[in-house]
Scaffold this motif. Structure first.
Motif, PDB file in Angstrom:
ATOM      1  N   THR A  53      15.995  53.994  -5.964  1.00 52.14           N
ATOM      2  CA  THR A  53      16.989  52.931  -5.854  1.00 52.14           C
ATOM      3  C   THR A  53      16.264  51.701  -5.327  1.00 52.14           C
ATOM      4  O   THR A  53      15.638  51.747  -4.277  1.00 52.14           O
ATOM      5  CB  THR A  53      18.118  53.336  -4.888  1.00 52.14           C
ATOM      6  N   VAL A  54      16.315  50.625  -6.074  1.00 47.18           N
ATOM      7  CA  VAL A  54      15.619  49.393  -5.710  1.00 47.18           C
ATOM      8  C   VAL A  54      16.637  48.405  -5.149  1.00 47.18           C
ATOM      9  O   VAL A  54      17.670  48.154  -5.775  1.00 47.18           O
ATOM     10  CB  VAL A  54      14.896  48.787  -6.937  1.00 47.18           C
ATOM     11  N   ASP A  55      16.353  47.848  -3.987  1.00 45.09           N
ATOM     12  CA  ASP A  55      17.221  46.851  -3.372  1.00 45.09           C
ATOM     13  C   ASP A  55      16.768  45.474  -3.841  1.00 45.09           C
ATOM     14  O   ASP A  55      15.709  45.002  -3.437  1.00 45.09           O
ATOM     15  CB  ASP A  55      17.135  46.957  -1.856  1.00 45.09           C
ATOM     16  N   PRO A  56      17.556  44.809  -4.709  1.00 41.46           N
ATOM     17  CA  PRO A  56      17.137  43.498  -5.223  1.00 41.46           C
ATOM     18  C   PRO A  56      16.859  42.476  -4.116  1.00 41.46           C
ATOM     19  O   PRO A  56      15.952  41.664  -4.239  1.00 41.46           O
ATOM     20  CB  PRO A  56      18.309  43.055  -6.092  1.00 41.46           C
ATOM     21  N   ALA A  57      17.621  42.515  -3.025  1.00 41.25           N
ATOM     22  CA  ALA A  57      17.418  41.552  -1.936  1.00 41.25           C
ATOM     23  C   ALA A  57      16.015  41.684  -1.359  1.00 41.25           C
ATOM     24  O   ALA A  57      15.355  40.678  -1.082  1.00 41.25           O
ATOM     25  CB  ALA A  57      18.462  41.751  -0.842  1.00 41.25           C
ATOM     26  N   PRO A  62      17.896  37.770  -3.064  1.00 41.90           N
ATOM     27  CA  PRO A  62      18.898  37.999  -2.018  1.00 41.90           C
ATOM     28  C   PRO A  62      20.328  37.599  -2.382  1.00 41.90           C
ATOM     29  O   PRO A  62      21.266  37.976  -1.691  1.00 41.90           O
ATOM     30  CB  PRO A  62      18.391  37.141  -0.857  1.00 41.90           C
ATOM     31  N   ILE A  63      20.513  36.847  -3.454  1.00 38.32           N
ATOM     32  CA  ILE A  63      21.856  36.409  -3.849  1.00 38.32           C
ATOM     33  C   ILE A  63      22.435  37.424  -4.832  1.00 38.32           C
ATOM     34  O   ILE A  63      21.828  37.725  -5.860  1.00 38.32           O
ATOM     35  CB  ILE A  63      21.825  35.011  -4.508  1.00 38.32           C
ATOM     36  N   LEU A  64      23.610  37.937  -4.500  1.00 41.04           N
ATOM     37  CA  LEU A  64      24.342  38.834  -5.392  1.00 41.04           C
ATOM     38  C   LEU A  64      25.630  38.127  -5.784  1.00 41.04           C
ATOM     39  O   LEU A  64      26.355  37.620  -4.919  1.00 41.04           O
ATOM     40  CB  LEU A  64      24.678  40.153  -4.693  1.00 41.04           C
ATOM     41  N   ALA A  65      25.891  38.071  -7.080  1.00 43.28           N
ATOM     42  CA  ALA A  65      27.108  37.418  -7.572  1.00 43.28           C
ATOM     43  C   ALA A  65      27.750  38.274  -8.653  1.00 43.28           C
ATOM     44  O   ALA A  65      27.084  39.045  -9.332  1.00 43.28           O
ATOM     45  CB  ALA A  65      26.775  36.030  -8.122  1.00 43.28           C
ATOM     46  N   PHE A  66      29.046  38.073  -8.785  1.00 40.47           N
ATOM     47  CA  PHE A  66      29.803  38.704  -9.848  1.00 40.47           C
ATOM     48  C   PHE A  66      30.296  37.587 -10.748  1.00 40.47           C
ATOM     49  O   PHE A  66      30.972  36.662 -10.283  1.00 40.47           O
ATOM     50  CB  PHE A  66      30.952  39.533  -9.277  1.00 40.47           C
ATOM     51  N   VAL A  67      29.925  37.650 -12.004  1.00 40.34           N
ATOM     52  CA  VAL A  67      30.246  36.583 -12.943  1.00 40.34           C
ATOM     53  C   VAL A  67      31.175  37.148 -14.018  1.00 40.34           C
ATOM     54  O   VAL A  67      30.798  38.063 -14.754  1.00 40.34           O
ATOM     55  CB  VAL A  67      28.968  35.991 -13.594  1.00 40.34           C
ATOM     56  N   TRP A  68      32.390  36.602 -14.052  1.00 35.56           N
ATOM     57  CA  TRP A  68      33.365  36.971 -15.069  1.00 35.56           C
ATOM     58  C   TRP A  68      33.157  36.072 -16.269  1.00 35.56           C
ATOM     59  O   TRP A  68      32.938  34.872 -16.106  1.00 35.56           O
ATOM     60  CB  TRP A  68      34.786  36.772 -14.543  1.00 35.56           C
TER      61      TRP A  68
END
Length: 153
Positions: A53-57, A62-68
């Protein structure tokens, strides 16, 4: 799936580098039983992979977003193909309701996120985006409570 399968999966998630012999010892079953169960869970798709399991941060994103996304009528395949070329899009789901797709996106900064969204919008298949930035993770991905849940009576 039965109780042994659930305990096997929970133990494998808690100790990702555990060997089959040690897994069998901890579960109190024969090594062959563990091997057969793992093979069965792999064949049925319950176990999807054994990758880390790779932690992108921690990997520089470090920015996690949800794009609809709202997609132009009849252009879903085109949009999905285009989205597949964007490495910062970690996953995309088709959805019901107002939006057609939901993308989990990571970025190096908010400026980088803006560039990613602008790139997504260059596709004629994408009509509109709506973005939410995650400020924190309150409950990280987990499967153990579901696996250990007792089936309803």
């Amino acid at each position: 799936m039965d109780d042994l399968d659930a305990r096997l999966l929970v133990t494998m998630r808690a100790h990702p580098r555990i060997g089959l012999t040690e897994l069998a010892r901890r579960l109190g079953v024969a090594r062959g039983t563990v091997q057969a169960r793992v093979d069965k869970l792999m064949a049925s798709g319950v176990i999807a992979d054994f990758g880390p399991t790779v932690d992108p941060a921690h990997a520089g994103y470090p920015i996690l977003a949800f794009v609809w996304l709202q997609i132009a009528q009849g252009r879903l395949a085109e949009a999905v193909e285009r989205l597949g070329t964007v490495p910062e899009i970690l996953e995309t789901h088709g959805t019901s309701g107002q939006h057609d797709l939901l993308c989990r996106v990571v970025a190096r900064s908010t400026e980088h996120l803006q560039e990613i969204i602008a790139h997504i919008l260059t596709s004629p298949a994408v009509q509109r985006t709506d973005t939410t930035i995650a400020l924190s993770t309150q409950i990280p991905y987990r499967i153990e409570p579901l696996l250990l849940r007792q089936p309803p009576p």
